[in-house]
Design a protein around this motif. Sequence first.
Motif, PDB file in Angstrom:
ATOM      1  N   PHE A   1       0.818  -1.215   0.000  1.00 53.08           N
ATOM      2  CA  PHE A   1       0.000   0.000   0.000  1.00 53.08           C
ATOM      3  C   PHE A   1       0.852   1.266   0.000  1.00 53.08           C
ATOM      4  O   PHE A   1       1.986   1.266   0.475  1.00 53.08           O
ATOM      5  N   ASP A   2       0.279   2.341  -0.514  1.00 49.00           N
ATOM      6  CA  ASP A   2       1.031   3.585  -0.619  1.00 49.00           C
ATOM      7  C   ASP A   2       1.023   4.385   0.683  1.00 49.00           C
ATOM      8  O   ASP A   2       1.998   5.037   1.016  1.00 49.00           O
ATOM      9  N   PHE A   3      -0.104   4.346   1.408  1.00 47.74           N
ATOM     10  CA  PHE A   3      -0.195   5.214   2.588  1.00 47.74           C
ATOM     11  C   PHE A   3       0.801   4.806   3.668  1.00 47.74           C
ATOM     12  O   PHE A   3       1.100   5.575   4.568  1.00 47.74           O
ATOM     13  N   THR A   4       1.342   3.584   3.580  1.00 45.21           N
ATOM     14  CA  THR A   4       2.348   3.164   4.552  1.00 45.21           C
ATOM     15  C   THR A   4       3.759   3.450   4.055  1.00 45.21           C
ATOM     16  O   THR A   4       4.729   3.056   4.683  1.00 45.21           O
ATOM     17  N   GLY A   5       3.855   4.116   2.924  1.00 42.93           N
ATOM     18  CA  GLY A   5       5.182   4.419   2.398  1.00 42.93           C
ATOM     19  C   GLY A   5       5.729   3.319   1.504  1.00 42.93           C
ATOM     20  O   GLY A   5       6.849   3.437   1.031  1.00 42.93           O
ATOM     21  N   GLY A   6       4.947   2.270   1.308  1.00 46.24           N
ATOM     22  CA  GLY A   6       5.367   1.206   0.402  1.00 46.24           C
ATOM     23  C   GLY A   6       6.687   0.583   0.809  1.00 46.24           C
ATOM     24  O   GLY A   6       6.988   0.455   1.988  1.00 46.24           O
TER      25      GLY A   6
END
Lengths: 290, 326
Positions: B141-146
């Motif tokens: 996921f992107d919101f976790t910084g990937g």
Amino acid sequence: MTFLLQLLNGLQLGSIFALIALGYTMVYGISKLINFAHGDILMWGGYIIYFTIPFFISMGLPLWLSVVPAILFCMALGGVIEKIAYKPLRNSPRIASLITAIGVSLLLQNIVMKYIGTGALTIPKIFKANPNLPVSVNFIITVVTTAVLLTLLMLYMNKSKYGKAILATSEDYDAARLVGINVNTSISLTFVIGSAVAAVGSLLYVAQYAQITPTMGSMLGIKAFVAAVLGGIGSIPGAVLGGFLLGIVENLTRAYISSQLADAFVFGILVVVLLVKPTGIFGKTMKEKV
Amino acid sequence: MKRLKKQSYIFSAVLIVALFVLVTLISTTVFKRYHNQLLVLVCIHVVLAVALNVTVGCLGQIHLGHAGFMSLGAYAAGLFAKSGIMEPGIGEFLVGTVIACVVAVIVAIIVGIPALRLKGDYLAIITLAFGEIIRVLIEYFDFTGGAQGLSQIPRLSNPPFYLALTIVSIFIMFSVMTSRHGRVVLAIREDEIASDACGIDTTKAKVFAFALSACFAAVAGSMYAHHMGILSAKQFDYNYSINILVMVVLGGMGSFTGAIVSAIGLTVVPELLREFESYRMIVYSLALILIMIFRPQGLLGRKEFQVSKIIQYVTSRLGRNEVDHV
């Protein structure tokens, strides 16, 4: 056409999973132990292949013959691990043997990391490509080898004296001992056969992916274990079917959904299988005894 | 007996306050930045080990996804701290930790209810699978910084506060595990079928222990996030879970004292032996195998350090001396 190609790739990956899963399922069937070190035995086989290949090149022999020293080495390794680490724990709680297996797996990995290095080593092409064939040579050899080994193993288990002894031991230790079967030999033999099959798996793996790392065994091993659970742990055809299914799912996920999510899908399958039918496709339901 | 217990509590409280004052004094004057870092790392590992001990030692089920729950807590707390809803500080830390705990407990219940119907090896493998799934999803996921991870989390540098939080966490876990609910969990470890027959709701008790374990893994994760300021999902892999398992196994499965002592030891000793770093994992794995073969109950077994026992011992010795004098 690409779908078919992906399917075939999946089948090839699945064959390797299946070969490793065979070792898991046999060992689990006989000693109720998840041999976490199994994938690492395969990794060591890969390193033996890497180090013996120069010898075969200088002798002008075909490179796939390097599987012979790998098989011998892995058989010895499997036998020694069983004798030293697992045998003293045969009557202890399952949690103890599980932790030991994790310890053995870490030990095998870290010895390689310490003395050979953590980086990936490249292995030369083992099977010559043939442009006349519609599919790759690796694919044909992998699938055929898996099929032949599976047949041989089934015949050995069901027809030979030692194979039957192994089957009997995995049904019931004490009853097997009563009828004169040497339980210790049966268990050691299972580890040795499983390790030999893993060595063949390592040849097929390095022929396809052409590199080895110290940690390649653990993830491969865990996925093969998922395959064994999927097919029903303790069942030889189950392991092969589970391996094929898993390889195909992993490859299709990589190709059509996301390569990052492939592992999540593989483990997701495990979770679903364990929840819906914990005994797997071919598994037998066992009643817990008080 | 009641008096002894009361004595023991008072004595423990005095000891802890003394320790706390001592650490506060040392950490502000004598300790260098490095020592303070090590102290916080020790605190994090102690909380993790004690939390894992609840599942592995008290419930008797192998849990190979502990780092996964820690990463859930770390990311939840880290994202909350970064969101800027509250000013960075102890208040924000506490709210973030509570959020982290809630997230971890919810996931643990969702995972636990179906997974804990399985026993032994299957549970080990399914927790491993969940740990890996959590890691893969965080990286996806992107919101976790990937894959790059989460950085620039407001840091909280206050070792005595971390120590206090560690003591409170251990106290909560210990008192829960010695309460009525905790004894139910211990009964399941001893014999699941028998406790089922006695009318214990085994699934409920198992999920309870599992969720408690996950909750404090999240506390440790929150501590980690606020201490380091950067997170990456890769570090919370299978090997990290194994490291914590080694701490629990070495100390003694089921012993809180053992988990604390070995967590301290296994964090400090590798730091002292930096030049032998490359041998660390070989020694770890050999230690695991040898302990299982020669002393499967761990160094301390199920023994606990109890002040009341020492008081009892001392008073009985004194009493005997008095008799001697008479």
